[in-house]
Scaffold this motif. Structure first.
Motif, PDB file in Angstrom:
ATOM      1  N   ALA A 235      -5.185 -18.978  24.944  1.00 19.86           N
ATOM      2  CA  ALA A 235      -3.884 -18.959  24.272  1.00 19.86           C
ATOM      3  C   ALA A 235      -4.003 -18.958  22.758  1.00 19.86           C
ATOM      4  CB  ALA A 235      -3.058 -20.169  24.718  1.00 19.86           C
ATOM      5  N   LEU A 236      -5.183 -18.692  22.208  1.00 17.21           N
ATOM      6  CA  LEU A 236      -5.387 -18.748  20.761  1.00 17.21           C
ATOM      7  C   LEU A 236      -4.941 -17.443  20.114  1.00 17.21           C
ATOM      8  CD1 LEU A 236      -6.467 -20.169  18.235  1.00 17.21           C
ATOM      9  CD2 LEU A 236      -8.734 -19.229  18.785  1.00 17.21           C
ATOM     10  N   ASP A 237      -4.059 -17.556  19.128  1.00 14.93           N
ATOM     11  CA  ASP A 237      -3.626 -16.415  18.319  1.00 14.93           C
ATOM     12  C   ASP A 237      -4.221 -16.599  16.924  1.00 14.93           C
ATOM     13  OD1 ASP A 237      -2.475 -14.272  17.136  1.00 14.93           O
ATOM     14  OD2 ASP A 237      -0.390 -14.835  17.571  1.00 14.93           O
ATOM     15  N   ILE A 238      -5.403 -16.052  16.720  1.00 18.60           N
ATOM     16  CA  ILE A 238      -6.116 -16.297  15.479  1.00 18.60           C
ATOM     17  C   ILE A 238      -5.458 -15.614  14.291  1.00 18.60           C
ATOM     18  CG2 ILE A 238      -7.719 -14.343  15.585  1.00 18.60           C
ATOM     19  CD1 ILE A 238      -9.930 -16.350  14.752  1.00 18.60           C
ATOM     20  N   SER A 239      -4.723 -14.529  14.547  1.00 20.34           N
ATOM     21  CA  SER A 239      -4.052 -13.837  13.452  1.00 20.34           C
ATOM     22  C   SER A 239      -2.976 -14.723  12.819  1.00 20.34           C
ATOM     23  CB  SER A 239      -3.439 -12.530  13.945  1.00 20.34           C
ATOM     24  OG  SER A 239      -2.495 -12.780  14.979  1.00 20.34           O
ATOM     25  N   LYS A 240      -2.290 -15.562  13.620  1.00 16.40           N
ATOM     26  CA  LYS A 240      -1.290 -16.467  13.079  1.00 16.40           C
ATOM     27  C   LYS A 240      -1.932 -17.523  12.182  1.00 16.40           C
ATOM     28  CE  LYS A 240       2.494 -14.898  15.062  1.00 16.40           C
ATOM     29  NZ  LYS A 240       3.656 -14.417  14.274  1.00 16.40           N
ATOM     30  N   LEU A 241      -3.099 -18.011  12.597  1.00 18.56           N
ATOM     31  CA  LEU A 241      -3.805 -19.001  11.782  1.00 18.56           C
ATOM     32  C   LEU A 241      -4.266 -18.402  10.458  1.00 18.56           C
ATOM     33  CD1 LEU A 241      -5.972 -20.732  14.545  1.00 18.56           C
ATOM     34  CD2 LEU A 241      -3.819 -21.541  13.553  1.00 18.56           C
ATOM     35  N   VAL A 242      -4.768 -17.172  10.520  1.00 21.07           N
ATOM     36  CA  VAL A 242      -5.222 -16.524   9.288  1.00 21.07           C
ATOM     37  C   VAL A 242      -4.038 -16.257   8.366  1.00 21.07           C
ATOM     38  CG1 VAL A 242      -6.287 -14.443   8.368  1.00 21.07           C
ATOM     39  CG2 VAL A 242      -7.257 -15.524  10.392  1.00 21.07           C
ATOM     40  N   GLU A 243      -2.892 -15.911   8.932  1.00 17.55           N
ATOM     41  CA  GLU A 243      -1.697 -15.698   8.117  1.00 17.55           C
ATOM     42  C   GLU A 243      -1.273 -16.989   7.413  1.00 17.55           C
ATOM     43  OE1 GLU A 243       2.937 -14.157   8.718  1.00 17.55           O
ATOM     44  OE2 GLU A 243       1.490 -14.068  10.369  1.00 17.55           O
ATOM     45  N   PHE A 244      -1.366 -18.131   8.120  1.00 16.74           N
ATOM     46  CA  PHE A 244      -1.055 -19.411   7.489  1.00 16.74           C
ATOM     47  C   PHE A 244      -2.038 -19.714   6.359  1.00 16.74           C
ATOM     48  CE2 PHE A 244      -2.317 -23.892   7.303  1.00 16.74           C
ATOM     49  CZ  PHE A 244      -1.136 -24.462   6.836  1.00 16.74           C
ATOM     50  N   VAL A 245      -3.317 -19.414   6.577  1.00 10.78           N
ATOM     51  CA  VAL A 245      -4.338 -19.668   5.553  1.00 10.78           C
ATOM     52  C   VAL A 245      -4.047 -18.861   4.300  1.00 10.78           C
ATOM     53  CG1 VAL A 245      -6.773 -19.323   4.986  1.00 10.78           C
ATOM     54  CG2 VAL A 245      -6.133 -20.348   7.170  1.00 10.78           C
ATOM     55  N   ILE A 246      -3.709 -17.586   4.454  1.00  9.98           N
ATOM     56  CA  ILE A 246      -3.421 -16.743   3.288  1.00  9.98           C
ATOM     57  C   ILE A 246      -2.201 -17.275   2.531  1.00  9.98           C
ATOM     58  CG2 ILE A 246      -2.748 -14.428   2.555  1.00  9.98           C
ATOM     59  CD1 ILE A 246      -4.365 -13.325   4.895  1.00  9.98           C
ATOM     60  N   GLY A 247      -1.181 -17.693   3.267  1.00  7.57           N
ATOM     61  CA  GLY A 247      -0.004 -18.250   2.597  1.00  7.57           C
ATOM     62  C   GLY A 247      -0.324 -19.521   1.837  1.00  7.57           C
ATOM     63  N   MET A 248      -1.145 -20.399   2.413  1.00  2.00           N
ATOM     64  CA  MET A 248      -1.528 -21.627   1.721  1.00  2.00           C
ATOM     65  C   MET A 248      -2.397 -21.324   0.506  1.00  2.00           C
ATOM     66  SD  MET A 248      -1.093 -24.830   1.640  1.00  2.00           S
ATOM     67  CE  MET A 248      -0.234 -25.005   3.217  1.00  2.00           C
ATOM     68  N   MET A 249      -3.273 -20.332   0.602  1.00  6.62           N
ATOM     69  CA  MET A 249      -4.079 -19.936  -0.558  1.00  6.62           C
ATOM     70  C   MET A 249      -3.197 -19.435  -1.686  1.00  6.62           C
ATOM     71  SD  MET A 249      -7.240 -18.025   1.425  1.00  6.62           S
ATOM     72  CE  MET A 249      -7.914 -17.327  -0.083  1.00  6.62           C
ATOM     73  N   GLY A 250      -2.152 -18.675  -1.355  1.00  4.93           N
ATOM     74  CA  GLY A 250      -1.221 -18.217  -2.379  1.00  4.93           C
ATOM     75  C   GLY A 250      -0.484 -19.364  -3.048  1.00  4.93           C
ATOM     76  N   THR A 251      -0.255 -20.455  -2.306  1.00  2.00           N
ATOM     77  CA  THR A 251       0.407 -21.622  -2.890  1.00  2.00           C
ATOM     78  C   THR A 251      -0.512 -22.386  -3.837  1.00  2.00           C
ATOM     79  OG1 THR A 251       1.748 -21.832  -0.887  1.00  2.00           O
ATOM     80  CG2 THR A 251       1.625 -23.760  -2.332  1.00  2.00           C
ATOM     81  N   LEU A 252      -1.789 -22.458  -3.514  1.00  2.00           N
ATOM     82  CA  LEU A 252      -2.720 -23.290  -4.270  1.00  2.00           C
ATOM     83  C   LEU A 252      -3.478 -22.545  -5.364  1.00  2.00           C
ATOM     84  CD1 LEU A 252      -4.299 -25.307  -1.301  1.00  2.00           C
ATOM     85  CD2 LEU A 252      -2.462 -26.029  -2.839  1.00  2.00           C
ATOM     86  N   CYS A 253      -3.509 -21.234  -5.327  1.00  2.00           N
ATOM     87  CA  CYS A 253      -4.345 -20.491  -6.264  1.00  2.00           C
ATOM     88  C   CYS A 253      -3.690 -20.431  -7.642  1.00  2.00           C
ATOM     89  CB  CYS A 253      -4.626 -19.079  -5.748  1.00  2.00           C
ATOM     90  SG  CYS A 253      -3.211 -17.971  -5.827  1.00  2.00           S
ATOM     91  N   ALA A 254      -4.496 -20.077  -8.652  1.00  2.00           N
ATOM     92  CA  ALA A 254      -3.992 -19.863 -10.003  1.00  2.00           C
ATOM     93  C   ALA A 254      -3.243 -18.538 -10.069  1.00  2.00           C
ATOM     94  CB  ALA A 254      -5.163 -19.864 -10.985  1.00  2.00           C
ATOM     95  N   PRO A 255      -2.341 -18.381 -11.039  1.00  2.00           N
ATOM     96  CA  PRO A 255      -1.603 -17.104 -11.144  1.00  2.00           C
ATOM     97  C   PRO A 255      -2.512 -15.897 -11.291  1.00  2.00           C
ATOM     98  CG  PRO A 255      -0.567 -18.795 -12.490  1.00  2.00           C
ATOM     99  CD  PRO A 255      -1.841 -19.381 -12.000  1.00  2.00           C
ATOM    100  N   ALA A 256      -3.702 -16.099 -11.845  1.00  2.00           N
ATOM    101  CA  ALA A 256      -4.613 -14.968 -12.030  1.00  2.00           C
ATOM    102  C   ALA A 256      -5.144 -14.430 -10.712  1.00  2.00           C
ATOM    103  CB  ALA A 256      -5.792 -15.380 -12.919  1.00  2.00           C
ATOM    104  N   ARG A 257      -5.006 -15.182  -9.617  1.00  2.00           N
ATOM    105  CA  ARG A 257      -5.525 -14.754  -8.317  1.00  2.00           C
ATOM    106  C   ARG A 257      -4.433 -14.178  -7.415  1.00  2.00           C
ATOM    107  NH1 ARG A 257     -10.324 -14.256 -10.231  1.00  2.00           N
ATOM    108  NH2 ARG A 257     -11.149 -16.206 -11.084  1.00  2.00           N
TER     109      ARG A 257
END
Length: 582
Positions: A235-257
């Motif tokens: 039942a693992l949907d790894i694409s959903k987890l990766v999508e959450f990771v990308i969204g969290m990276m966008g929240t934490l990264c510097a504007p230059a990234r």
């Protein structure tokens, strides 16, 4: 990250016993493991040659032997009080304790204070690694304080190096294994779950203590136990987890990234997406590290001098000869000042005036002369003094800038002398000439640079600019004869004995010397004559140079005072001997 280490000098290392399970080694001939005692016999340290002892040392040894034989006998009150006084003196006056640790020597024997028959103390691998770590930390703290543009950057391996080839092979093997697992039926998520665990730890490391909501959100979504259960049940949907990771990276990264985060959203295959995510996470780690460096820089400024002095003292205790180059450097500066003073003094038979002027050298003047010598240093053939070694690249950069500025000032003085007062007051003319000279002298310190050819080209360009400027302002252009003379004067700058070049050089050195002497004053000293066209560039270099010198003095002044005390004592004794002769 890659941090350059400073050279540690010469050390001696002896083989040591291996630790843990490696204490038993094979004897030659395959006769089985050798015990540690046999190895100690094989690597027994040679005995040192016996040295003559002074009577006081022998008496002290006999006294210690009697005390060891009579442990019940109390120590005398005089011995206790002397030990307390020594300890209190070292606490009350740390500069004096540093001077005591630098062993006095006879005049003319600064480089060899130890007896010839006593070899240097062997240094173990552990001590060597500890010393290297201390020097690296000292160099890193110094770089953060001195270099306002300091940034931590990822290490870039050479293109065809063995290390890069091995790294690429290992990475390719790992990602190929991950891709093979995900293509199985049913897919295997062992490697993918480990990668998600690493991503989780990295994201949590970016959070501050007050980011409670984000921490709970990351912990809840990237729950590895729950993810393993979902993988086992299909039942693992790894694409959903990766999508959450990308969204969290966008929240934490510097504007230059932000641009890198957008590119991640365009990748749809799992394996390339994981590789890109880890690449961006590495950049975010660098951003976080540089943010931490900029945050601690103001606090480090107040403690850096004491910290560097402490680390250097630890290094000096392990390497007692770590001030040899400093001693020679200060001795040469004192000798230079002594020669200048002797040249300025009248003959010894002229009366009491000469004896009155023949006073002892000033320690501050000797230090300033030593710092000026660093601007004429032969970096290819002479080792740099130990206390300024961490700033060698900065002093060398200032030296190269001054050499280029010297040629620029000489060319400008030659041009203004040839053109008379017609071009002096024309706005922008001097800047055009400086731009021409600077462009054509680019790379002048490379071995392949041809100074004569560059000066010939500068002569052609300058003559064309001079004639153009004279014509625009209603003056008569140069004749062919005057152009030939001007070109010849510019090409003559390549001669080391050129009179104009030596004059400009002496005035630049005098300005820097005056600035060092008045570094505690807010205003700059007056610019000597002939340096007006290069005043702005010279003042910028002088400010950078004096800031570097003052910081070095603040850190290492106790060591300089201790070394200069010996040098100037010798100079005073020589002056006293000469005065008795006269």
């Amino acid at each position: 990250m890659h941090i350059a280490k400073q050279p540690l000098g010469r050390v001696w290392c002896l083989p040591r016993e291996p630790a843990g399970p490696c204490r038993a080694w094979l004897l030659p001939g395959g006769s089985g493991p050798a015990p540690a005692a046999a190895l100690r016999r094989r690597w027994r340290r040679p005995r040192r040659a016996a040295l003559p002892r002074a009577r006081s040392c022998c008496g002290r040894r006999r006294k210690q032997l009697k005390m060891s034989q009579n442990p019940d006998k109390p120590h005398s009150s005089e011995e206790k009080s002397s030990g307390l006084e020594d300890g209190q003196e070292s606490l009350d006056n740390p500069d004096q304790s540093i001077r005591k640790r630098i062993r006095p020597s006879a005049p003319g024997s600064y480089r060899d204070d130890t007896p010839k028959s006593s070899p240097p103390r062997p240094v173990s691998v552990e001590e060597l690694m500890e010393t290297a770590k201390g020097v690296t930390n000292m160099a890193l703290a110094h770089e953060i304080v001195v270099n306002g543009d300091f940034q931590i950057k990822p290490a870039e391996l050479p293109e065809h190096s063995l290390e890069k080839k091995v790294r690429d092979i290992v990475h390719k093997a790992f990602w190929d294994c991950l891709e093979a697992q995900l293509k199985e039926d049913p897919p295997t998520y062992d490697h993918a779950i480990k990668l998600l665990g690493e991503i989780k730890e990295t994201l949590l490391s970016f959070l501050l203590p007050g980011h409670t909501r984000l921490r709970n959100q990351i912990t809840e979504v990237l729950d590895l136990d729950l993810i393993k259960q979902e993988a086992e049940n299909g039942a693992l949907d790894i694409s959903k987890l990766v999508e959450f990771v990308i969204g969290m990276m966008g929240t934490l990264c510097a504007p230059a990234r932000d641009e890198e985060i957008k590119k991640l959203k365009d990748i749809h295959e799992i394996v390339p997406l994981f590789r890109a995510i880890f690449s961006v996470l590495d950049l975010m780690k660098m951003d976080m590290a540089n943010f931490a460096v900029s945050s601690i820089r103001p606090k480090l400024m107040h403690q850096s001098a004491e910290y560097e002095r402490k680390k250097f003292q630890e290094f000096l205790e392990k390497q007692p000869n770590s001030l040899d180059l400093v001693t020679n450097w200060l001795q040469e500066a004192a000798d230079d000042l002594e020669k200048l003073r002797s040249n300025r003094l009248p003959p010894h038979g002229s009366g009491d005036g000469a004896a009155g002027e023949a006073s002892a050298l000033c320690p501050t003047a000797v230090q300033n002369q030593a710092y000026l010598k660093l601007l004429k240093w032969d970096h290819m053939n002479r080792p740099f003094p130990e206390t300024v070694l961490m700033d060698q690249s900065r002093f060398q950069e200032i030296q190269l800038e001054l050499e280029q500025l010297l040629l620029t000032g000489t060319v400008l003085l030659v041009v203004f002398s040839a053109a008379g007062s017609a071009l002096v007051d024309i706005p922008g003319f001097a800047e055009k000439i400086k731009t021409i000279v600077k462009v054509l002298l680019t790379g002048m310190h490379l071995p392949t640079f041809n100074l004569k050819e560059s000066l010939a080209t500068i002569g052609e360009k300058v003559c064309a600019e001079v004639n153009s400027c004279l014509s625009q302002h209603g003056f008569t252009p140069f004749t062919a004869e005057r152009e030939t003379v001007l070109k010849g004067q510019i090409q003559a700058v390549a001669n080391p004995d050129n009179t104009i070049c030596k004059l400009i050089d002496s005035r630049i050195q005098k300005f820097l010397e005056n600035y060092l002497a008045s570094s505690h004053q807010k205003s700059l000293p007056a610019i000597p004559g002939g340096l007006g066209p290069i005043q702005r560039e010279l003042e910028e270099i002088a400010v950078k140079y004096v800031r570097l010198v003052n910081y070095n003095k603040m850190v290492f002044s106790p060591y300089y005072d201790a070394v200069l005390a010996k040098i100037l004592t010798k100079e005073e004794s020589q002056l006293a001997g000469k005065s008795k002769e006269y």
